[in-house]
Design a protein around this motif. Structure first.
Motif, PDB file in Angstrom:
ATOM      1  N   ARG A  20       3.586  10.065  -9.645  1.00 35.52           N
ATOM      2  CA  ARG A  20       2.894  10.372 -10.895  1.00 35.52           C
ATOM      3  C   ARG A  20       2.234  11.746 -10.834  1.00 35.52           C
ATOM      4  O   ARG A  20       2.287  12.510 -11.810  1.00 35.52           O
ATOM      5  N   CYS A  21       1.617  12.037  -9.697  1.00 38.58           N
ATOM      6  CA  CYS A  21       0.984  13.358  -9.539  1.00 38.58           C
ATOM      7  C   CYS A  21       2.034  14.475  -9.606  1.00 38.58           C
ATOM      8  O   CYS A  21       1.809  15.512 -10.247  1.00 38.58           O
ATOM      9  N   PHE A  22       3.167  14.227  -8.958  1.00 40.59           N
ATOM     10  CA  PHE A  22       4.244  15.223  -8.971  1.00 40.59           C
ATOM     11  C   PHE A  22       4.776  15.427 -10.389  1.00 40.59           C
ATOM     12  O   PHE A  22       5.004  16.561 -10.833  1.00 40.59           O
ATOM     13  N   THR A  23       4.971  14.300 -11.119  1.00 44.56           N
ATOM     14  CA  THR A  23       5.465  14.386 -12.500  1.00 44.56           C
ATOM     15  C   THR A  23       4.468  15.116 -13.392  1.00 44.56           C
ATOM     16  O   THR A  23       4.849  15.960 -14.213  1.00 44.56           O
ATOM     17  N   ALA A  24       3.169  14.774 -13.217  1.00 43.02           N
ATOM     18  CA  ALA A  24       2.131  15.428 -14.025  1.00 43.02           C
ATOM     19  C   ALA A  24       2.089  16.927 -13.747  1.00 43.02           C
ATOM     20  O   ALA A  24       1.944  17.737 -14.677  1.00 43.02           O
ATOM     21  N   MET A  25       2.217  17.299 -12.476  1.00 43.31           N
ATOM     22  CA  MET A  25       2.216  18.718 -12.128  1.00 43.31           C
ATOM     23  C   MET A  25       3.447  19.425 -12.712  1.00 43.31           C
ATOM     24  O   MET A  25       3.345  20.556 -13.207  1.00 43.31           O
ATOM     25  N   ASN A  26       4.584  18.752 -12.673  1.00 45.94           N
ATOM     26  CA  ASN A  26       5.796  19.327 -13.271  1.00 45.94           C
ATOM     27  C   ASN A  26       5.624  19.574 -14.763  1.00 45.94           C
ATOM     28  O   ASN A  26       5.973  20.636 -15.286  1.00 45.94           O
ATOM     29  N   TYR A  27       5.082  18.557 -15.466  1.00 43.63           N
ATOM     30  CA  TYR A  27       4.855  18.715 -16.902  1.00 43.63           C
ATOM     31  C   TYR A  27       3.892  19.865 -17.177  1.00 43.63           C
ATOM     32  O   TYR A  27       4.095  20.649 -18.112  1.00 43.63           O
ATOM     33  N   ASP A  45       0.832  -1.202   0.000  1.00 43.51           N
ATOM     34  CA  ASP A  45       0.000   0.000   0.000  1.00 43.51           C
ATOM     35  C   ASP A  45       0.873   1.262   0.000  1.00 43.51           C
ATOM     36  O   ASP A  45       0.584   2.233  -0.707  1.00 43.51           O
ATOM     37  N   VAL A  46       1.966   1.226   0.773  1.00 42.57           N
ATOM     38  CA  VAL A  46       2.885   2.371   0.816  1.00 42.57           C
ATOM     39  C   VAL A  46       3.543   2.583  -0.542  1.00 42.57           C
ATOM     40  O   VAL A  46       3.681   3.718  -1.022  1.00 42.57           O
ATOM     41  N   VAL A  47       3.940   1.466  -1.204  1.00 44.60           N
ATOM     42  CA  VAL A  47       4.577   1.562  -2.520  1.00 44.60           C
ATOM     43  C   VAL A  47       3.613   2.143  -3.543  1.00 44.60           C
ATOM     44  O   VAL A  47       3.977   3.003  -4.361  1.00 44.60           O
ATOM     45  N   GLN A  48       2.350   1.678  -3.495  1.00 42.15           N
ATOM     46  CA  GLN A  48       1.354   2.183  -4.443  1.00 42.15           C
ATOM     47  C   GLN A  48       1.097   3.671  -4.226  1.00 42.15           C
ATOM     48  O   GLN A  48       0.981   4.445  -5.181  1.00 42.15           O
ATOM     49  N   ARG A  49       1.006   4.078  -2.962  1.00 46.06           N
ATOM     50  CA  ARG A  49       0.803   5.502  -2.673  1.00 46.06           C
ATOM     51  C   ARG A  49       2.003   6.325  -3.146  1.00 46.06           C
ATOM     52  O   ARG A  49       1.843   7.437  -3.650  1.00 46.06           O
ATOM     53  N   SER A  50       3.190   5.741  -2.942  1.00 49.51           N
ATOM     54  CA  SER A  50       4.397   6.437  -3.378  1.00 49.51           C
ATOM     55  C   SER A  50       4.401   6.612  -4.894  1.00 49.51           C
ATOM     56  O   SER A  50       4.732   7.686  -5.409  1.00 49.51           O
ATOM     57  N   LYS A  51       4.016   5.558  -5.629  1.00 51.32           N
ATOM     58  CA  LYS A  51       3.946   5.653  -7.080  1.00 51.32           C
ATOM     59  C   LYS A  51       2.912   6.677  -7.512  1.00 51.32           C
ATOM     60  O   LYS A  51       3.124   7.449  -8.450  1.00 51.32           O
ATOM     61  N   LEU A  52       1.765   6.691  -6.823  1.00 46.98           N
ATOM     62  CA  LEU A  52       0.711   7.639  -7.163  1.00 46.98           C
ATOM     63  C   LEU A  52       1.179   9.075  -6.918  1.00 46.98           C
ATOM     64  O   LEU A  52       0.943   9.961  -7.750  1.00 46.98           O
ATOM     65  N   SER A  53       1.855   9.300  -5.810  1.00 47.26           N
ATOM     66  CA  SER A  53       2.348  10.649  -5.518  1.00 47.26           C
ATOM     67  C   SER A  53       3.415  11.070  -6.528  1.00 47.26           C
ATOM     68  O   SER A  53       3.470  12.224  -6.948  1.00 47.26           O
TER      69      SER A  53
END
Length: 308
Positions: A19-26, A9-17
């Motif tokens: 992705r959100c960070f990368t999307a916001m950067n783009y 669950d921690v790994v999935q949340r980390s991946k989701l965060s």
């Protein structure tokens, strides 16, 4: 088992965060890119639009696609000669700057050069003191450079900043290459021409961009030292027309509505069109040159700043 589920669950949340960070950067980078590019794009589409149809401005697409503005600008007396003067000044000035600065920088890296440290520090000292306009003018006059094309070239032949970049870059090149060439009987000039100069392409390309932009955009020396119309540069001539276009713009503001409507029905060169077209003429050559040097640019700056 429960601990493993928590870790997943921690790994999935980390991946989701991530992705959100990368999307916001783009998103932010794309927005920033649009904000940087759109002013230039606006000027470009304004310059290729029908002057009568862009009174209210343009948004994303040109109105009445035409090259009338560019054709009219290049019909101005002396504009082609000024363009050639600026082109020759940029090419010749950049080549002479590269040659003089690189030769000087290589010379002060050699221990055999007498007083090399004093000479180098004296060059650096010139970056901190400005003699002033009148002494510079009197110096140029004493050299006979007033109303001469060489006034655009010789004062820029040496630059303390370029010498620092070149000296730092040359000093980090492998000394064994130069020693091997000297053992084989090569002289210092041969070593410079066949080893140092080719290996210094990244920093030379960087300096070429700086020098070319400076030469192309310079107009103040034309204003101070040159009164011969045949030696006018593009930037100074365009500066004059930009100043005149403001006067034309002021007169247009005083026109009544009917006069403005009558003028809008004709293909006329407006002050705004003059500004936009002149801006494009001044910017496009540098924009075309920069991509060819870009692959050397960052490498040259970084390698030239490794050592002080």
């Amino acid at each position: 088992m429960y601990k493993g589920v928590q870790e997943m669950d921690v790994v999935q949340r980390s991946k989701l965060s991530d992705r959100c960070f990368t999307a916001m950067n783009y998103f932010l980078l794309i927005l920033f890119t649009i904000l940087c590019i759109y002013p230039f794009y606006y000027v470009f589409i304004f310059s290729i639009s029908d002057p009568a149809k862009v009174v209210s401005g343009v948004t994303w697409f040109p109105k009445g696609l035409t090259l009338y503005n560019y054709i009219s600008i290049f019909k101005i007396e002396g504009i082609v000669r000024a363009f050639m003067n600026s082109t020759i000044r940029t090419v010749v000035g950049t080549l002479i700057t590269l040659f003089c600065c690189s030769i000087f920088a290589y010379t002060v890296t050699k221990n055999q050069t007498y007083f090399r440290k004093f000479i180098y520090r004296f060059v650096i000292l010139t970056m901190f003191f400005n003699p002033g306009l009148i002494p510079i003018y009197l110096t140029m006059k004493s050299y006979g450079l007033i109303n001469s094309f060489w006034i655009y070239i010789l004062p820029f032949a040496m630059s303390a900043y370029f010498v620092i970049l070149l000296k730092t870059f040359i000093e980090q090149l492998p000394i064994s290459l130069e020693e091997a060439a000297l053992i084989d009987g090569a002289g210092y000039f041969t070593v410079f021409a066949k080893i140092i100069f080719p290996l210094s392409q990244p920093i030379l390309a960087t300096i070429a961009v700086f020098s070319a932009v400076n030469q192309w955009n310079s107009w103040f020396d034309n204003y101070l030292y040159v009164s011969n119309p045949k030696l006018q540069t593009l930037q100074y001539l365009l500066y004059q027309y930009l100043t005149e276009s403001q006067r034309i713009a002021d007169s247009i503001k005083n026109m009544n509505t009917q006069q403005m409507l009558d003028a809008a029905n004709q293909m006329v060169l407006t002050p705004e069109g003059v500004r936009m077209t002149i801006t494009m003429i001044a910017v496009i050559p540098i924009i075309l040159v920069y991509p060819m040097m870009q692959r050397y640019f960052v490498k040259g700056i970084m390698m030239g700043a490794v050592k002080g």
